[in-house]
Design a protein around this motif. Sequence first.
Motif, PDB file in Angstrom:
ATOM      1  N   GLY A 151       0.823  -1.208   0.000  1.00  0.00           N
ATOM      2  CA  GLY A 151       0.000   0.000   0.000  1.00  0.00           C
ATOM      3  C   GLY A 151       0.855   1.255   0.000  1.00  0.00           C
ATOM      4  N   PRO A 152       0.284   2.360   0.475  1.00  0.00           N
ATOM      5  CA  PRO A 152       0.977   3.650   0.458  1.00  0.00           C
ATOM      6  C   PRO A 152       2.295   3.672   1.238  1.00  0.00           C
ATOM      7  CG  PRO A 152      -1.356   3.948   0.943  1.00  0.00           C
ATOM      8  CD  PRO A 152      -1.093   2.482   0.964  1.00  0.00           C
ATOM      9  N   ALA A 153       2.490   2.730   2.147  1.00  0.00           N
ATOM     10  CA  ALA A 153       3.714   2.713   2.966  1.00  0.00           C
ATOM     11  C   ALA A 153       4.979   2.535   2.149  1.00  0.00           C
ATOM     12  CB  ALA A 153       3.622   1.623   4.030  1.00  0.00           C
ATOM     13  N   VAL A 154       4.872   1.985   0.933  1.00  0.00           N
ATOM     14  CA  VAL A 154       6.087   1.794   0.123  1.00  0.00           C
ATOM     15  C   VAL A 154       6.772   3.128  -0.151  1.00  0.00           C
ATOM     16  CG1 VAL A 154       5.318  -0.375  -0.934  1.00  0.00           C
ATOM     17  CG2 VAL A 154       4.851   1.804  -2.091  1.00  0.00           C
ATOM     18  N   GLN A 155       6.015   4.213  -0.124  1.00  0.00           N
ATOM     19  CA  GLN A 155       6.586   5.542  -0.369  1.00  0.00           C
ATOM     20  C   GLN A 155       7.603   5.942   0.692  1.00  0.00           C
ATOM     21  OE1 GLN A 155       3.271   8.318  -2.007  1.00  0.00           O
ATOM     22  NE2 GLN A 155       2.277   6.780  -0.689  1.00  0.00           N
ATOM     23  N   LEU A 156       7.526   5.324   1.863  1.00  0.00           N
ATOM     24  CA  LEU A 156       8.437   5.634   2.974  1.00  0.00           C
ATOM     25  C   LEU A 156       9.789   4.942   2.827  1.00  0.00           C
ATOM     26  CD1 LEU A 156       5.831   5.301   5.863  1.00  0.00           C
ATOM     27  CD2 LEU A 156       6.756   7.432   4.918  1.00  0.00           C
ATOM     28  N   PHE A 157       9.939   4.118   1.796  1.00  0.00           N
ATOM     29  CA  PHE A 157      11.161   3.336   1.629  1.00  0.00           C
ATOM     30  C   PHE A 157      12.037   3.831   0.493  1.00  0.00           C
ATOM     31  CE2 PHE A 157       8.910   0.875   4.577  1.00  0.00           C
ATOM     32  CZ  PHE A 157       9.839   0.107   5.254  1.00  0.00           C
ATOM     33  N   LYS A 158      11.798   5.049   0.041  1.00  0.00           N
ATOM     34  CA  LYS A 158      12.652   5.639  -0.984  1.00  0.00           C
ATOM     35  C   LYS A 158      13.979   6.032  -0.349  1.00  0.00           C
ATOM     36  CE  LYS A 158       8.920   7.941  -3.343  1.00  0.00           C
ATOM     37  NZ  LYS A 158       8.526   9.224  -3.925  1.00  0.00           N
ATOM     38  N   ALA A 159      15.060   5.724  -1.018  1.00  0.00           N
ATOM     39  CA  ALA A 159      16.396   5.986  -0.486  1.00  0.00           C
ATOM     40  C   ALA A 159      16.678   7.476  -0.350  1.00  0.00           C
ATOM     41  CB  ALA A 159      17.457   5.337  -1.366  1.00  0.00           C
ATOM     42  N   ASP A 160      16.106   8.290  -1.217  1.00  0.00           N
ATOM     43  CA  ASP A 160      16.456   9.705  -1.251  1.00  0.00           C
ATOM     44  C   ASP A 160      15.524  10.601  -0.446  1.00  0.00           C
ATOM     45  OD1 ASP A 160      14.179   9.618  -2.792  1.00  0.00           O
ATOM     46  OD2 ASP A 160      14.989  10.842  -4.411  1.00  0.00           O
TER      47      ASP A 160
END
Length: 115
Positions: free
Chosen positions: A44-53
């Motif tokens: 879900g939307p939580a994947v956005q929190l795993f961006k390296a930058d």
Amino acid sequence: MSYSIVFHVDLFDDTRLGLALTNIDNYLNALSGKEFETVMVVNGPAVQLFKADGGAHAEQITRLQQRGVSFRLCANALRKFDIAEAALVPGCAVVPAGIVEIVELQQKGFAYVKP
């Protein structure tokens, strides 16, 4: 008794992710010397929190990876939010469907926690 555990994070909520990461750190500390697997499945939307930058928790995620924690992100969610695998915190694995990953881990005896 098995201490293998899967943490499930699916909301775009920095505070909740921080809580989950702290829960994992505490869990590892409490079971020092025991053998088990620790996995976080992210969909879900939580994947956005795993961006390296831009991820506020990238360092903590890397530290937990060094302690053996596996982070598995849903390919469906990454496509939905247009996030390339190369943009993720290094070491995160991509699985075809996060919810299927959770079911498979539970069938293997993993305890389920959703902070």
